[in-house]
Every structure is written in C-alpha cells, then in structure tokens.
Design an enzyme around this catalytic site. Structure first.
Site, PDB file in Angstrom:
ATOM      1  N   GLN A 136       9.504  82.758  41.346  1.00  0.00           N
ATOM      2  CA  GLN A 136      10.538  82.403  40.371  1.00  0.00           C
ATOM      3  C   GLN A 136      11.753  81.791  41.067  1.00  0.00           C
ATOM      4  O   GLN A 136      12.313  80.783  40.622  1.00  0.00           O
ATOM      5  CB  GLN A 136      10.961  83.637  39.578  1.00  0.00           C
ATOM      6  CG  GLN A 136       9.871  84.223  38.691  1.00  0.00           C
ATOM      7  CD  GLN A 136      10.338  85.493  38.004  1.00  0.00           C
ATOM      8  OE1 GLN A 136      11.459  85.560  37.490  1.00  0.00           O
ATOM      9  NE2 GLN A 136       9.498  86.511  38.003  1.00  0.00           N
TER      10      GLN A 136
ATOM     11  N   GLY B  65      -6.033  66.648  77.206  1.00  0.00           N
ATOM     12  CA  GLY B  65      -4.800  67.327  77.571  1.00  0.00           C
ATOM     13  C   GLY B  65      -3.998  66.447  78.502  1.00  0.00           C
ATOM     14  O   GLY B  65      -4.451  65.383  78.936  1.00  0.00           O
TER      15      GLY B  65
ATOM     16  N   HIS C 240     -11.677  60.064  71.321  1.00  0.00           N
ATOM     17  CA  HIS C 240     -11.615  61.345  70.601  1.00  0.00           C
ATOM     18  C   HIS C 240     -12.513  61.297  69.367  1.00  0.00           C
ATOM     19  O   HIS C 240     -12.045  61.041  68.242  1.00  0.00           O
ATOM     20  CB  HIS C 240     -10.174  61.664  70.204  1.00  0.00           C
ATOM     21  CG  HIS C 240      -9.297  62.016  71.351  1.00  0.00           C
ATOM     22  ND1 HIS C 240      -9.151  63.301  71.819  1.00  0.00           N
ATOM     23  CD2 HIS C 240      -8.546  61.226  72.162  1.00  0.00           C
ATOM     24  CE1 HIS C 240      -8.322  63.303  72.853  1.00  0.00           C
ATOM     25  NE2 HIS C 240      -7.950  62.055  73.087  1.00  0.00           N
TER      26      HIS C 240
ATOM     27  N   CYS D 256     -11.996  62.889  76.620  1.00  0.00           N
ATOM     28  CA  CYS D 256     -10.783  62.333  77.214  1.00  0.00           C
ATOM     29  C   CYS D 256     -10.587  62.906  78.617  1.00  0.00           C
ATOM     30  O   CYS D 256     -11.321  62.563  79.533  1.00  0.00           O
ATOM     31  CB  CYS D 256      -9.593  62.580  76.298  1.00  0.00           C
ATOM     32  SG  CYS D 256      -8.163  61.538  76.671  1.00  0.00           S
ATOM     33  N   LEU D 257      -9.634  63.814  78.822  1.00  0.00           N
ATOM     34  CA  LEU D 257      -9.458  64.429  80.137  1.00  0.00           C
ATOM     35  C   LEU D 257     -10.726  65.157  80.564  1.00  0.00           C
ATOM     36  O   LEU D 257     -11.041  65.223  81.755  1.00  0.00           O
ATOM     37  CB  LEU D 257      -8.272  65.400  80.100  1.00  0.00           C
ATOM     38  CG  LEU D 257      -7.890  66.055  81.433  1.00  0.00           C
ATOM     39  CD1 LEU D 257      -7.403  65.018  82.435  1.00  0.00           C
ATOM     40  CD2 LEU D 257      -6.828  67.135  81.220  1.00  0.00           C
TER      41      LEU D 257
ATOM     42  N   ARG E 270      -3.387  57.657  78.701  1.00  0.00           N
ATOM     43  CA  ARG E 270      -2.725  56.727  79.610  1.00  0.00           C
ATOM     44  C   ARG E 270      -3.548  56.448  80.867  1.00  0.00           C
ATOM     45  O   ARG E 270      -3.252  55.516  81.607  1.00  0.00           O
ATOM     46  CB  ARG E 270      -1.370  57.294  80.065  1.00  0.00           C
ATOM     47  CG  ARG E 270      -0.310  57.376  78.993  1.00  0.00           C
ATOM     48  CD  ARG E 270       1.040  57.771  79.583  1.00  0.00           C
ATOM     49  NE  ARG E 270       2.028  57.880  78.537  1.00  0.00           N
ATOM     50  CZ  ARG E 270       2.257  58.996  77.845  1.00  0.00           C
ATOM     51  NH1 ARG E 270       1.557  60.091  78.124  1.00  0.00           N
ATOM     52  NH2 ARG E 270       3.168  59.033  76.902  1.00  0.00           N
TER      53      ARG E 270
ATOM     54  N   GLU F 146     -13.767  63.620  67.695  1.00  0.00           N
ATOM     55  CA  GLU F 146     -13.470  64.670  66.716  1.00  0.00           C
ATOM     56  C   GLU F 146     -12.603  64.157  65.572  1.00  0.00           C
ATOM     57  O   GLU F 146     -12.618  64.715  64.466  1.00  0.00           O
ATOM     58  CB  GLU F 146     -12.797  65.861  67.395  1.00  0.00           C
ATOM     59  CG  GLU F 146     -11.369  65.643  67.885  1.00  0.00           C
ATOM     60  CD  GLU F 146     -11.270  65.041  69.276  1.00  0.00           C
ATOM     61  OE1 GLU F 146     -10.179  65.086  69.867  1.00  0.00           O
ATOM     62  OE2 GLU F 146     -12.288  64.518  69.772  1.00  0.00           O
TER      63      GLU F 146
ATOM     64  N   ASP G 110      15.068  74.183  52.704  1.00  0.00           N
ATOM     65  CA  ASP G 110      15.391  73.770  54.065  1.00  0.00           C
ATOM     66  C   ASP G 110      16.368  72.597  54.005  1.00  0.00           C
ATOM     67  O   ASP G 110      16.138  71.618  53.295  1.00  0.00           O
ATOM     68  CB  ASP G 110      14.130  73.323  54.821  1.00  0.00           C
ATOM     69  CG  ASP G 110      13.142  74.457  55.026  1.00  0.00           C
ATOM     70  OD1 ASP G 110      13.551  75.624  54.890  1.00  0.00           O
ATOM     71  OD2 ASP G 110      11.967  74.173  55.326  1.00  0.00           O
TER      72      ASP G 110
END
Length: 553
Positions: free
Chosen positions: A191, A353, A525, A380-381, A480, A527, A146
């Site tokens: 290869q 979200g 959060h 959160c949301l 926010r 998680e 890349d």
C-alpha cells in the site's frame, strides 16, 4: 505504433522485475504479438562495462557491442529477441548525452535542467523503435522512492501523459512479507509503495505481488481496494523451483490477461505455451544427472556468471539431464593439488575474467582436464589459459604467459616482462566490418574492448564444425587480449588445433585438442546467445560429452 508497459518495483530490490518483464514478453509472444524489452537504470555509470562483478553481476553484451545490465540476458533468453544498444540506458548515459548536446549548442544557450532536458532525453530513448513492435516493455531499475530514480519516474509519467489514452500502462512489482509470529501476509508495504508512486503522478494498472505463501482472497480484495486496482489485476508471484516455470506460472495466475485487459484488447488471442511446457517437463523430469565444475575467480557471486549458469541449464534441457554445478575458486588450486577437488566431476568449465588473480589455478584445472580426459570448456580467458597450459606442458615454451599479467605486475602500462613468451598478447588492431579498429594499452577501460558480434570461419573436419553444422558462425566477444598465431605451428604439432579463425585469418576464435573426448576453448562468449527454447550448440554438446563421461565412471 507500440503499446508501452512500464515495469516498476517497490518495497525492496531484487524482487525479480527483470524476470517478470521477460516472462510477460514470452507470454505476449505466445499470443502472437511482437515485443521488445528495454531497461532503464538509475546508476551514474555510463554502462556496467567497468563495474566490478561483485557490484553489478554479469555484463551482458549485445550483437552491436553494447555492455549492458544482466536483465537483458533474461529478456533474450525468454523472448529470443536480440537486444540492441538502444535497449539499455543508464542515468550516466542520459546525462552524458545531455551534456554533449549542451556543448554543441543544441539547447541554444538555455539553462539545462532535469525537467525538461533530462526527462525529454529519457523519453526519446524510450521511443526508439516503437513503430517496429506491438509491445514495448520498459523496466525501471531500482525501487520507487530512490532519489536517483526520480527523473525516470517523471519521464515515464510524462511519456504516458503525452500518448493516446490506452497506449501506456504501469505494472508495479511489490513484496508481501510473511510475518511468522502473526501467521499472516502483510499488505501495508505494498500500500505504501503504491502511495509513493501515486504521489509522483503514477497510478499502477497491474500489481504483481511477490510472496512465499498463497495470497488469501480477502487480502487480494484489500490490496485492490486500497491500491485502486481491480482484483483481477492483483497478480500473485510465488517462488519457483526454476525461472523457466515463470511464463507458465504467470499465465496461470492471469498476468498476461490482466495486461491485455488494461489495454482493452478484447478478445485476446489464445496463447500457445506448448514449447514452454516441454522445457519445464525436461527440467522437472530429467533422465539423468551430470556434475560440472566451474573454476573461476568471482565464484562468491553466481550472478557474475549468470549467462553461463543458464546456458548449462539449457544444455541439460537439450540432453534431458539435470546439470548440477559447483563453483570452485581458482585461487584454491594455486595452493592445493586440484585433483582431489576435481575428481568426480563430469565436465570442467573455465569462464572469462580479467586480471592475473586465479589464473595459475585455471591453468592447473585445464591441465587436469586434458590429462584425465575430462570434457573441458574454456571461454574467453578460459581458452587463453588452455593455450598457455599446452604451450608450457607440451610445446616446451616454459615462460608462456599473457601480456595482461606482465602489464599488471609491472604497475605501468606498456611495460614488458622480458622473460615472458607472449602466447597471449594485447590486441592493438582488428577489423570490424570494413574498418580497422585500433587500441592502445593506455586507452580508457570503458567500451574499448573487442565488443559485440564477429564472424568466424570453422576448419573443415574440425569437431566444432560438426557441432555447429556449419563452416561460418557469428558470436559475441568481450576481451582485450588474443591468442598469438606466432606459436600456432608449435602448438598444432602437439595436438592443439586452431579450429576457427577470424575471416581475415589473423585472430584465433576456437581451439580444440585432437584425440581428447571433448576439449574446446572459445575466445567469444557463446553463453550470451543460449536460450531454453534454443540451447547453444556448444553447451548442448558439452553436456552431451559430460553425460558420456558420467557413464564411464
């Protein structure tokens, strides 16, 4: 001084470099070494914070407030080493730093070039914290060949050249495609990938070959011969039923031994993998099953909620049950009665979200869980939607909503819907340690949220205080908008308890419904801090409640 392992990828993307890097880190830890894992990404965004989840998947947030690649989540989950801001860097960040230095005059008027200025900046980033660990594992994003990745490949080539012999090795991950018509694996792409690496001055020391089939000994010998590596350094990587099998699977095929051999570490300490065996045993031999509905807006791409999916698995490990998740589009609930779609689930999770799309569906999912006594986890949301639902349905605040949606609908920052009762408002000021952070609606989107780890105090006698076993916690944030305390009294009168607040008492961190089997919303959060070897207490208890609910059905 650290030893460096540079992990690159070839042939195709999405081969699992992040998972391989994380598993290698876990194996080195199991042998008694300390590790730090780092991700170098070639894209020009400064960080993934403003990128769409459909573009980049989940944004992983560190304690020190960095918005990073989701691979750092794998790193933390497998090693337990908390990632830092310095563990994730993009081309955008590198070029931004170089240009800032040029504007300050740090380069004394010299012409700024990719070599040496950009490559030196990358090398400086790689070396941060090298004296604090035994092994530094650096994953290079993208695929060899890349064009945007060339400065990174040149930087790691120079870095290894400048270090003492034996301090750096290169691990290259490739694909061995299976050609069904021919009935054989093909080594030619590997290869050519190695040839591409060697053309830019990098010779891999270890090859990890992803494949759906067992690699015959003659093919391993062929790869070793044409790629100039030892046969023992050609490591097969077969598909697994669970990513948490990776440390054991990679150990069985000799990945950690090949890496230690490449560094000349003899004799190598024996690994202790007993805890990983316990994890895999819990996954493969569960005592039961629970079904969890995840009601979100990015459900077409599960990587958008990667940490949530993994944290639910960890909750299952803690309770020794198999967690089956189903991803439900919140927008569907805005057109249809959610009851037929949600009945039969043992728990409902509404994740975070941004934006108004799908929010009314999330509110209806929260209402279903509250009224039916189904365990509900709002993140959160998802917490904000639970508060708005309670305000509308129970507290008589019919026009309860969020300033986020009013601003979005108006089409101009700062506009307000006069009918709106701002139960959720735009956070303009908060404390971060001893300093006050201020934000405006019109600020740039990138890096302007409440980000990173913040403390919270849990109310005595609350459900969450019992779950955590503590009255003070630290969790990671990315948002926010905040729930307003102006409506606290009215909401608590109808049973919605503000069970955790920020240390200054201004910002709600957790809400819970009294009298409900399990109804908790968190502004942070959790998680992001859950691990298979150490499941987050909220996810472990959520799944425990789901197990209890499944036995009532």
């Amino acid at each position: 001084m650290a030893r460096f392992v540079f992990v690159t990828g070839g042939v195709v993307s999405s081969l699992g470099k992040g998972l391989a890097t994380a598993a290698l880190g876990a194996l080195l830890q199991a042998r008694g070494f300390t590790v730090r894992l780092r991700k170098l990404d070639p894209y020009l965004n400064v960080d993934p914070g403003t990128m769409s989840p459909f573009e980049h998947g989940e944004v992983f947030v560190t304690d020190d407030g960095a918005e990073t690649d989701l691979d750092l989540g794998h790193y933390e989950r497998f090693t337990g080493v908390a990632a830092r801001r310095t563990d994730s860097v993009s081309s955008g960040r590198i070029y931004s730093n170089v240009l800032e230095k040029e504007r300050r005059g740090d380069y004394l008027g010299k012409t700024i070039q990719v070599i040496p200025h950009v490559t030196d900046e990358i090398q400086d980033w790689i070396a941060v914290g090298e004296d604090d660990t035994d092994f530094m594992l650096c994953e290079i994003g993208g695929t060899v060949g890349d064009i945007e990745g060339l400065p990174f490949f040149e930087a790691i080539r120079q870095f290894a050249q400048r270090r003492q012999r034996g301090q750096c090795i290169f691990l290259h991950l490739t694909l061995l495609p299976w050609i069904a018509a021919a009935g054989e694996l093909k080594t030619k792409p590997t290869q050519h990938s190695v040839k591409e690496l060697r053309a830019i001055g990098i010779t891999p020391d270890v090859l990890v070959c992803r494949t759906e089939h067992e690699i015959p000994a003659k093919e391993i010998a062929k790869i070793a011969l044409f790629c100039n590596v030892r046969p023992e350094a050609v490591v097969p990587a077969n598909d697994l039923s669970s990513i948490y099998e990776a440390p054991l699977a990679y150990h069985e095929v000799g990945l950690d031994q090949a890496v230690l051999d490449a560094f000349g570490i003899h004799p190598a300490p024996r690994p202790n993998l007993s805890r990983w065996r316990q994890v895999v045993d819990a996954i493969k031999r569960p005592d039961g099953d629970v079904r969890i509905a995840i009601v979100g807006k990015y459900t077409q791409l599960e990587d958008a909620y990667k940490s949530i999916a993994e944290a639910l698995t960890h909750g299952g490990i803690a309770n020794r049950v198999r967690v089956t998740t189903e991803w439900l589009d919140a927008e569907v609930f805005e057109r249809e009665d959610p009851a037929p779609l949600l009945e039969g689930f043992n728990g409902i999770l509404v994740p975070g979200g941004f934006g108004e799309r799908g929010t009314e569906g999330k509110i209806r999912a929260a209402k279903f869980a509250r009224e039916r006594g189904v365990p509900y986890f709002g993140i959160c949301l998802g917490m904000q939607m639970a508060v708005i639902e309670a305000a509308r349905s129970l507290a008589g605040i019919e026009d309860a909503g969020s300033e986020e949606f009013a601003i979005e609908a108006s089409g101009s920052a700062g506009s307000e819907d006069k009918r709106l009762e701002p139960v959720v408002y735009h956070l303009k000021e908060w404390l971060e340690g001893n300093r006050t952070i201020q934000r405006a609606v019109s600020d740039d989107k990138g890096g302007t949220m409440r980000l990173g780890a913040y403390d919270a105090r849990l109310a005595e006698g609350s459900k969450v205080a019992g779950i955590y076993g503590s009255d003070r916690i630290s969790e990671r944030h990315r948002h926010r908008y905040e729930v307003s305390t102006a409506y606290r009294e009215r909401l608590e009168e109808v049973g919605l308890r503000f069970s955790a607040m920020s240390p200054d008492g201004r910002l709600p961190e957790i809400i819970e419904f009294e009298g409900h089997p399990w109804y908790i919303g968190v502004q942070f959060h959790p998680e992001l801090k859950s691990k298979p070897l150490d499941p987050h207490p909220l996810f472990a208890d959520f799944i425990r409640a789901a197990v209890a609910q499944s036995r009532l059905v």
